[in-house]
Every structure is written in structure tokens, then in C-alpha cells.
Write a protein that holds these residues in place. Structure first.
Motif, PDB file in Angstrom:
ATOM      1  N   LEU A 287      -0.019 -25.302  -1.523  1.00 34.69           N
ATOM      2  CA  LEU A 287      -1.470 -25.185  -1.392  1.00 34.69           C
ATOM      3  C   LEU A 287      -1.912 -25.657  -0.016  1.00 34.69           C
ATOM      4  CD1 LEU A 287      -3.077 -27.997  -3.634  1.00 34.69           C
ATOM      5  CD2 LEU A 287      -0.737 -28.029  -2.804  1.00 34.69           C
ATOM      6  N   ALA A 288      -2.992 -25.069   0.484  1.00 39.63           N
ATOM      7  CA  ALA A 288      -3.444 -25.421   1.838  1.00 39.63           C
ATOM      8  C   ALA A 288      -4.864 -24.929   2.073  1.00 39.63           C
ATOM      9  CB  ALA A 288      -2.513 -24.818   2.890  1.00 39.63           C
ATOM     10  N   ASN A 289      -5.517 -25.590   2.985  1.00 47.59           N
ATOM     11  CA  ASN A 289      -6.790 -25.133   3.541  1.00 47.59           C
ATOM     12  C   ASN A 289      -6.589 -25.065   5.053  1.00 47.59           C
ATOM     13  OD1 ASN A 289      -9.410 -24.551   4.231  1.00 47.59           O
ATOM     14  ND2 ASN A 289     -10.205 -26.590   3.812  1.00 47.59           N
ATOM     15  N   PRO A 290      -5.941 -23.991   5.530  1.00 49.01           N
ATOM     16  CA  PRO A 290      -5.632 -23.908   6.971  1.00 49.01           C
ATOM     17  C   PRO A 290      -6.894 -23.659   7.781  1.00 49.01           C
ATOM     18  CG  PRO A 290      -5.088 -21.841   5.879  1.00 49.01           C
ATOM     19  CD  PRO A 290      -5.492 -22.796   4.792  1.00 49.01           C
ATOM     20  N   PRO A 291      -6.844 -23.964   9.077  1.00 44.59           N
ATOM     21  CA  PRO A 291      -8.014 -23.682   9.927  1.00 44.59           C
ATOM     22  C   PRO A 291      -8.267 -22.184   9.991  1.00 44.59           C
ATOM     23  CG  PRO A 291      -6.101 -24.288  11.251  1.00 44.59           C
ATOM     24  CD  PRO A 291      -5.730 -24.547   9.833  1.00 44.59           C
ATOM     25  N   TYR A 292      -9.500 -21.794   9.819  1.00 44.74           N
ATOM     26  CA  TYR A 292      -9.803 -20.368   9.917  1.00 44.74           C
ATOM     27  C   TYR A 292     -10.770 -20.113  11.064  1.00 44.74           C
ATOM     28  CZ  TYR A 292     -13.069 -22.260   6.370  1.00 44.74           C
ATOM     29  OH  TYR A 292     -13.925 -23.052   5.649  1.00 44.74           O
ATOM     30  N   GLY A 293     -10.717 -18.878  11.550  1.00 43.66           N
ATOM     31  CA  GLY A 293     -11.517 -18.539  12.713  1.00 43.66           C
ATOM     32  C   GLY A 293     -11.010 -19.192  13.978  1.00 43.66           C
ATOM     33  N   VAL A 294      -9.729 -19.600  13.962  1.00 44.90           N
ATOM     34  CA  VAL A 294      -9.143 -20.282  15.125  1.00 44.90           C
ATOM     35  C   VAL A 294      -8.150 -19.351  15.821  1.00 44.90           C
ATOM     36  CG1 VAL A 294      -7.729 -22.221  15.895  1.00 44.90           C
ATOM     37  CG2 VAL A 294      -9.469 -22.565  14.135  1.00 44.90           C
ATOM     38  N   ASP A 295      -8.310 -19.203  17.111  1.00 44.66           N
ATOM     39  CA  ASP A 295      -7.472 -18.318  17.917  1.00 44.66           C
ATOM     40  C   ASP A 295      -6.032 -18.835  17.971  1.00 44.66           C
ATOM     41  OD1 ASP A 295      -6.276 -17.008  20.274  1.00 44.66           O
ATOM     42  OD2 ASP A 295      -8.327 -16.351  20.701  1.00 44.66           O
ATOM     43  N   TRP A 296      -5.046 -17.938  17.726  1.00 53.73           N
ATOM     44  CA  TRP A 296      -3.639 -18.354  17.811  1.00 53.73           C
ATOM     45  C   TRP A 296      -2.919 -17.750  19.016  1.00 53.73           C
ATOM     46  CZ3 TRP A 296       0.052 -14.373  16.758  1.00 53.73           C
ATOM     47  CH2 TRP A 296      -0.457 -13.217  16.148  1.00 53.73           C
ATOM     48  N   LYS A 297      -3.701 -17.281  19.989  1.00 50.46           N
ATOM     49  CA  LYS A 297      -3.134 -16.657  21.185  1.00 50.46           C
ATOM     50  C   LYS A 297      -2.238 -17.617  21.969  1.00 50.46           C
ATOM     51  CE  LYS A 297      -6.020 -14.223  23.548  1.00 50.46           C
ATOM     52  NZ  LYS A 297      -7.141 -13.875  24.463  1.00 50.46           N
ATOM     53  N   ALA A 298      -2.617 -18.902  22.005  1.00 47.74           N
ATOM     54  CA  ALA A 298      -1.890 -19.883  22.812  1.00 47.74           C
ATOM     55  C   ALA A 298      -0.445 -20.066  22.365  1.00 47.74           C
ATOM     56  CB  ALA A 298      -2.623 -21.224  22.789  1.00 47.74           C
ATOM     57  N   TYR A 299      -0.166 -19.837  21.089  1.00 50.09           N
ATOM     58  CA  TYR A 299       1.205 -19.982  20.596  1.00 50.09           C
ATOM     59  C   TYR A 299       1.690 -18.695  19.921  1.00 50.09           C
ATOM     60  CZ  TYR A 299      -1.676 -21.464  16.574  1.00 50.09           C
ATOM     61  OH  TYR A 299      -2.637 -21.545  15.603  1.00 50.09           O
ATOM     62  N   ARG A 322      -5.188 -10.217  13.561  1.00 47.17           N
ATOM     63  CA  ARG A 322      -5.768 -10.304  14.905  1.00 47.17           C
ATOM     64  C   ARG A 322      -5.673 -11.755  15.393  1.00 47.17           C
ATOM     65  NH1 ARG A 322     -11.525  -8.129  13.433  1.00 47.17           N
ATOM     66  NH2 ARG A 322     -10.172  -6.843  12.136  1.00 47.17           N
ATOM     67  N   VAL A 323      -5.586 -11.927  16.710  1.00 52.53           N
ATOM     68  CA  VAL A 323      -5.342 -13.260  17.273  1.00 52.53           C
ATOM     69  C   VAL A 323      -6.532 -14.195  17.124  1.00 52.53           C
ATOM     70  CG1 VAL A 323      -3.606 -12.495  18.936  1.00 52.53           C
ATOM     71  CG2 VAL A 323      -6.034 -12.501  19.582  1.00 52.53           C
ATOM     72  N   SER A 324      -7.676 -13.678  16.707  1.00 53.04           N
ATOM     73  CA  SER A 324      -8.864 -14.521  16.566  1.00 53.04           C
ATOM     74  C   SER A 324      -8.883 -15.315  15.268  1.00 53.04           C
ATOM     75  CB  SER A 324     -10.137 -13.661  16.648  1.00 53.04           C
ATOM     76  OG  SER A 324     -10.129 -12.675  15.618  1.00 53.04           O
ATOM     77  N   ASP A 325      -7.958 -15.034  14.341  1.00 50.95           N
ATOM     78  CA  ASP A 325      -7.930 -15.761  13.065  1.00 50.95           C
ATOM     79  C   ASP A 325      -6.510 -15.767  12.509  1.00 50.95           C
ATOM     80  OD1 ASP A 325      -8.313 -16.964  10.631  1.00 50.95           O
ATOM     81  OD2 ASP A 325      -9.906 -15.625   9.963  1.00 50.95           O
ATOM     82  N   GLY A 326      -5.901 -16.968  12.429  1.00 53.71           N
ATOM     83  CA  GLY A 326      -4.513 -17.089  11.974  1.00 53.71           C
ATOM     84  C   GLY A 326      -4.351 -17.375  10.495  1.00 53.71           C
ATOM     85  N   SER A 327      -5.401 -17.219   9.700  1.00 55.28           N
ATOM     86  CA  SER A 327      -5.328 -17.568   8.275  1.00 55.28           C
ATOM     87  C   SER A 327      -4.193 -16.851   7.559  1.00 55.28           C
ATOM     88  CB  SER A 327      -6.653 -17.240   7.579  1.00 55.28           C
ATOM     89  OG  SER A 327      -7.706 -17.992   8.104  1.00 55.28           O
TER      90      SER A 327
END
Length: 392
Positions: A287-299, A322-327
Motif C-alpha cells: 500500500l502507498a500514497n505516492p507523490p502525484y503530479g510530480v515530474d520524474w524527468k530528473a531521474y 507522461r513525465v509530469s506524473d509518476g503515479s
């Protein structure tokens, strides 16, 4: 049910933080108050067995693995402190308080010392001392009663999370840096551990279950799941595992889990998506509540590399969002940790990943993969503005 009296402790720490005005900027308050709160909690937890630890350590010229195991046994916890000082006795030498506090921290066992190192606390200690407010701050914390008989581990979790919320609001952190309300965690755990799953727990005389959170935060989801399973069957053996990217948040989770007799190596610091700390492990509950709406382009590089080279033998075979949301990256990561015989998975998402992306896009292909494998059991819509630091 919210623990009684935890708000009083929060208010106390908040008043102490006011002493930092002028020496620290408001967005820095958390980086001072939280490590001191962790340190004070460890101090209070170790008091009953402190003398036994000191007696055992007295004859040791060096503390190796065997000696450390003995000291942990004497302490009754997975950590110890070989300093004869306590928060109260530190105040007896005001001229050398800063040096004595540094020594006190260095005398912590390696796992506990790593927690303090994650806060990079020494420069803050230097500033407190230079400003002449170190004694007043430590004296206030010495008056804060955090004994386990007074403040339960559950209450301590509430205290940390409420202070994190307040301090993060002051520092104006991004919307992705939010903390999950305990009511939402309880709902998730009740959904995951219910029906047939709950019946299997109660029917088994001594079940063994594993719980994993790849975006663990302060460890609230792990602890709630552990306590819920234990409530269903007190004889159950519950092993929790987590990973958290933020150093300071990880430090809180690590200290909390250590105090509840969880091996430190089960709460890891780092990015679950690029450096999975448990690559071969499979878990019963995820189970998790990952960060949403967070850009993952850096990694993005290692993630794209795994997707291209490993396909479905890796974690991201179904597609890349898309890189704008890593959910959806977190969701695929979680599904990769399911047991072949089946696991229960719960994740908090914003509405966007459920609908975004046209046919053939990464999001669409991930949704199709989940549905074709018949992994989706249900979607629960939550009211808006439930989460700290976000309007979602």
C-alpha cells in the motif's frame, strides 16, 4: 480513534519552536524541532534500561557486532546509547552543553546515529549554541514527557505527522509532498485486510504476513496495517518493509519502527523507482500514497532503460506515463512485488491517471494491462481537500 492528548504535545513543541525566531527562518524550524523530538523520544524510551546498558558497556574496549547485540538486548530495543547523560543531566553543565550533546548523539548505536545524521543536525546545533538559545530549547525538551507509558507509539506517530504538516505548510513545500490522513490509511487497511483475507488471518493460529510501502513517509501506513493485523490475530507475525526518498521523513519512520522492534534494514532511504531496496522480495500487502503530479524527468534515464531493455521482465513493461506524473510508475512497481499466489494492493491516486492519455499512450496501456490481468477490484472516490498541502 485519535489518541488522547497528542495535540497537547504538538502545541508544546510549537511553543518551543517560537524560541527559534530570529535565529532560524520559519521554513527551517522543522529541521531543528523534529530531530530534537526524535532524540528526546529515544532518550525517554531508553531510560528504564540505561544503567544496565552502561554496566554492560563499561567493560568493552570496542563495540563490534557481538557487543552491539548484547547492548541491544540490555536496552530492550534495537538501539542503545552508551552515554551516561540524559536530556535532564545534560542541563547540569550549561557551559559545555553543545559539546556534551554532540557526544551524547555520537554515543548512539549506529542505526540510531544514522537517523540523526539524516537530519544534518550538527550545523543547527552550532547555530543554537551561537545564538545563546540552546540551553532554553534543550530545557524545554527535557520537560516534555515522552515516556512510552505516557505517549504510545501510535500517539507519537500522530505527533510527528501533525508537526510535519505544520512545518511543511510554513516552508511552502510542493503539492506532491503531502502526508496521508490517518482516516484514509484506516480505510485502505480495512479494505485490504477484510473478507476472506481477514478470515485467513483469524483461522491461522500463527500467521506470518509481510507489508510493504514504497513511499513510506513517516511509516503511518505500515504501522496502521501492522496494528490492524495484530488486532485480528495477536499471535500474527507481521514484518513491515518500506522505502522513503526524503531523508528527514525517513529518519522519523526509521526511529518509530526501531522503537517497535522492527529491524532497521527494513526501512530504507532512497528512490524506490530508480533504486529498489527490495528487488527480489514479494509481499502479502502493498500500500502507498505516492507523490502525484510530480515530474520524474530528473531521474527518467534508469526508468526508461529498464522499460526498454527488460520489458515485462522488469517493473515497467506495460508502459511509461507522461513525465509530469509518476503515479503509474509507483503502481507498476507495487504490482511487481505481488506474490505469484496473490497479494492485496492499495494505492492513493489523484483522478488524473484514471483518465489521462489517449488510446495507445503509456497511461492507456498501463490501464489496459491491469484490466486484462483482472487485478482491479475496486475504486473508492474520496472527498477533495483531504490531503495536506494540496487542493486535490
Amino acid at each position: 480513534m485519535t489518541p488522547v492528548g497528542f495535540q497537547d504535545k504538538v502545541a508544546f513543541v510549537w511553543r518551543v519552536a517560537d524560541k527559534l525566531r530570529g535565529t532560524f527562518k520559519q521554513h527551517e524550524y522543522g529541521s531543528v524541532m523534529l530531530p530534537l523530538l526524535v532524540l528526546r523520544r529515544m532518550d525517554a524510551v531508553l531510560v528504564p534500561t540505561k544503567q544496565a546498558v552502561l554496566d554492560a558497556a563499561a567493560g568493552m574496549t570496542d563495540i563490534g557486532e557481538g557487543q552491539a547485540a548484547l547492548l541491544k538486548k540490555k536496552a530492550g530495543h534495537r538501539f542503545y546509547n552508551t552515554s551516561p547523560l540524559t536530556f535532564a543531566s545534560l542541563l547540569g553543565d550549561d557551559k559545555n552543553l553543545a559539546d556534551n550533546l554532540r557526544t551524547y548523539i555520537r554515543k548512539l548505536s549506529p542505526e540510531a546515529y544514522a537517523v540523526m545524521e539524516a537530519y544534518d543536525f550538527d550545523p543547527k546545533l552550532e547555530r543554537l549554541d551561537r545564538a545563546g538559545i540552546l540551553y532554553a530549547v534543550i530545557a524545554d525538551f527535557a520537560d516534555l514527557d515522552l515516556r512510552p507509558s505516557v505517549v504510545s507509539n501510535e500517539a507519537m506517530g500522530y505527533i510527528f505527522e501533525e508537526l510535519l504538516r505544520k512545518f511543511s505548510e510554513m516552508s511552502n513545500e510542493t503539492a506532491g509532498e503531502h502526508y496521508t490522513p490517518r482516516e484514509v490509511i484506516s480505510l485502505m487497511v480495512n479494505l485490504l485486510v477484510s473478507g476472506k483475507t481477514a478470515q485467513e488471518l483469524t483461522d491461522n493460529p500463527k500467521p506470518v504476513r509481510t507489508v510493504y510501502d514504497p513511499a513510506a513517509g513517516t511509516g503511518g501506513m505500515l504501522m496502521t496495517a501492522l496494528h490492524h493485523i495484530k488486532d485480528l490475530n495477536p499471535a500474527a507475525i507481521v514484518n513491515v518493509f518500506g522505502q522513503e526518498l526524503n531523508d528527514e521523513t525517513w529518519a522519523i519512520a526509521q526511529s518509530d519502527l526501531m522503537m517497535q522492534d522492527t529491524a532497521p534494514e527494513r526501512m530504507r532511504n532512497g528512490n524506490s523507482l530508480t533504486a529498489d531496496a527490495f528487488p527480489t522480495e514479494k509481499f502479502d500487502y502493498i500500500l502507498a500514497n505516492p507523490p502525484y503530479g510530480v515530474d520524474w524527468k530528473a531521474y527518467a534515464a534508469p526508468i526508461k532503460d529498464e522499460h526498454t531493455k527488460q520489458g515485462f521482465h522488469g517493473r515497467f513493461g506495460a508502459g511509461l506515463p507522461r513525465v509530469s506524473d509518476g503515479s503509474f510508475l509507483f503502481l507498476q512497481h507495487m504490482l511487481s512485488h505481488m506474490k505469484p499466489t496473490g497479494s492485496r494492493v492499495g494505492i492513493v491516486l489523484s483522478g488524473s491517471p484514471l483518465f489521462s492519455g489517449q488510446a495507445g499512450s503509456g497511461e492507456s496501456e498501463i490501464r489496459r494491462w491491469i484490466l486484462e490481468n483482472d487485478w482491479l477490484e475496486g475504486i473508492v472516490a474520496l472527498p477533495d481537500q483531504m490531503f495536506y498541502n494540496t487542493v486535490i
